[in-house]
Design an enzyme around this catalytic site. Structure first.
Site, mmCIF file in Angstrom:
data_model
loop_
_atom_site.group_PDB
_atom_site.id
_atom_site.type_symbol
_atom_site.label_atom_id
_atom_site.label_comp_id
_atom_site.label_asym_id
_atom_site.label_seq_id
_atom_site.Cartn_x
_atom_site.Cartn_y
_atom_site.Cartn_z
ATOM 1 N N TYR A 182 17.565 10.535 88.789
ATOM 2 C CA TYR A 182 18.910 10.044 89.105
ATOM 3 C C TYR A 182 19.008 9.663 90.579
ATOM 4 O O TYR A 182 19.401 8.538 90.933
ATOM 5 C CB TYR A 182 19.957 11.100 88.758
ATOM 6 C CG TYR A 182 21.319 10.802 89.349
ATOM 7 C CD1 TYR A 182 22.016 9.658 88.974
ATOM 8 C CD2 TYR A 182 21.900 11.655 90.288
ATOM 9 C CE1 TYR A 182 23.266 9.366 89.526
ATOM 10 C CE2 TYR A 182 23.137 11.373 90.832
ATOM 11 C CZ TYR A 182 23.810 10.230 90.449
ATOM 12 O OH TYR A 182 25.039 9.944 90.998
ATOM 13 N N PHE B 213 29.485 13.387 98.026
ATOM 14 C CA PHE B 213 29.046 14.759 97.832
ATOM 15 C C PHE B 213 29.734 15.271 96.554
ATOM 16 O O PHE B 213 29.692 14.578 95.546
ATOM 17 C CB PHE B 213 29.268 15.565 99.111
ATOM 18 C CG PHE B 213 28.156 15.294 100.117
ATOM 19 C CD1 PHE B 213 27.253 16.277 100.451
ATOM 20 C CD2 PHE B 213 27.984 14.017 100.664
ATOM 21 C CE1 PHE B 213 26.189 16.001 101.318
ATOM 22 C CE2 PHE B 213 26.927 13.731 101.525
ATOM 23 C CZ PHE B 213 26.032 14.734 101.858
#
Length: 322
Positions: free
Chosen positions: A139, A167
């Protein structure tokens, strides 16, 4: 001045909130989503909806669009390890097709949904955009590959692009919140325990070098994230690929999140100790100095209790109407 924007993956969590912010700012929005992980009802009222893959964006993209905001991607770290070919096809192949469609249509501005997973194990805290990028999952590797692809497009073809490395996105905005299947994010998982849908929450490792022994993560409210995307549209410069971390610059531990959920919901949340997970860094916190300087972005919803309260309101609404 209002614009016309294509939002790929706009039926997903972040994409739907950004599409809503664009509409609220008076812009014209088309959402392109194949609904493989998104939800038709998450597409905000007022947006045109096209069901289709980002690989086929050339069917719908034309010179009337001012920019593309690109969220369409597979995003489960664990699944990417088990099915890397899916991630290279969806994330890299889809983005390559999108860039080609933009080039053909003459659409020369892009805001890309990147990720902190591009960094892998951090070498320092807080993480800056100049830190090494050594992803630990397919990913993260696919998102980094797209960042490199965009950089080349900017140099060769004058694209104006901003990659925003998120984040831990959390919270909800109005009727738009997290609905992943399977769910892997901490706050909605803990809220499932509070709702009685899950017996307990697993705490993976309690012996990290942190104040309470559990992992620390940087949580950012999804509405703050959406604000950054609108600012990025204005900050994009032809021929430049700007990369910005998005986070609050401070972190909360797993135990702090669990305790905040108990406080906000008034429900007990049983914990179960579990071994550390491979590849889980002790601390992941962003430096958002670049976003502050280049975008003029400062998160205004950094309070963890407020983030959890918004997510809790969405989770209860989903339970009632789901």
């Amino acid at each position: 001045m209002s614009g016309k924007y294509l939002v790929t993956g706009g039926a997903g969590y972040v994409g739907s909130v950004v599409a809503t912010h664009l509409l609220e700012a008076g812009h014209e929005v088309t959402v392109l989503d194949d609904l493989s992980t998104g939800f038709r009802e998450a597409v905000p009222a007022g947006a045109e909806f096209v069901e289709g893959r980002v690989h086929d964006a050339a069917k719908w993209l034309d010179p009337s669009y001012d920019a593309v905001l690109h969220f369409a991607a597979s995003s489960q770290v664990g699944e990417s390890v088990a099915k890397p070919e899916k991630y290279w096809d969806n994330n890299v192949g889809g983005s390559m097709a999108l860039l080609a469609a933009m080039r053909t249509a003459g659409v020369r501005k892009l805001v890309f949904s990147s990720t902190a997973a591009t960094y892998g194990e951090p070498v320092s805290t807080p993480i800056t955009e100049t830190d090494p990028t050594v992803p630990t999952s397919p990913y993260g590797a696919t998102k980094l590959a797209v960042d490199h692809m965009i950089g080349g497009e900017c140099v060769a073809h004058g694209l104006a692009a901003v990659s925003l490395r998120y984040f831990n996105v959390a919270g909800a905005y109005g009727s738009y919140g997290e609905r992943h299947d399977p769910e892997s994010h901490l706050i909605p998982l803990v809220l499932q325990v509070a709702l009685g849908a899950r017996e307990s929450i697993a705490v993976y490792g309690d012996d990290y070098p942190t104040p309470d022994g559990t992992c620390v993560r940087d949580y950012i409210h999804v509405a703050d994230l959406a604000d950054a995307h609108l600012l990025a549209l204005d900050a994009a410069v032809a021929g430049e690929h700007l990369v910005c971390n998005l986070g609050n610059g401070s972190g909360f531990s797993v135990r702090e999140v669990i305790e905040t959920v108990r406080t906000v919901t008034g429900h007990p949340v049983p914990e179960v100790a579990a071994p550390r997970r491979a590849g889980d860094p002790a601390v992941l916190v962003a430096s958002a100095a670049t976003a502050r300087e280049r975008l003029g972005w400062t998160p205004s919803r950094a309070d963890l209790a407020g983030i959890v309260a918004d997510a809790w309101a969405f989770a209860r609404r989903e339970e009632t109407h789901g």
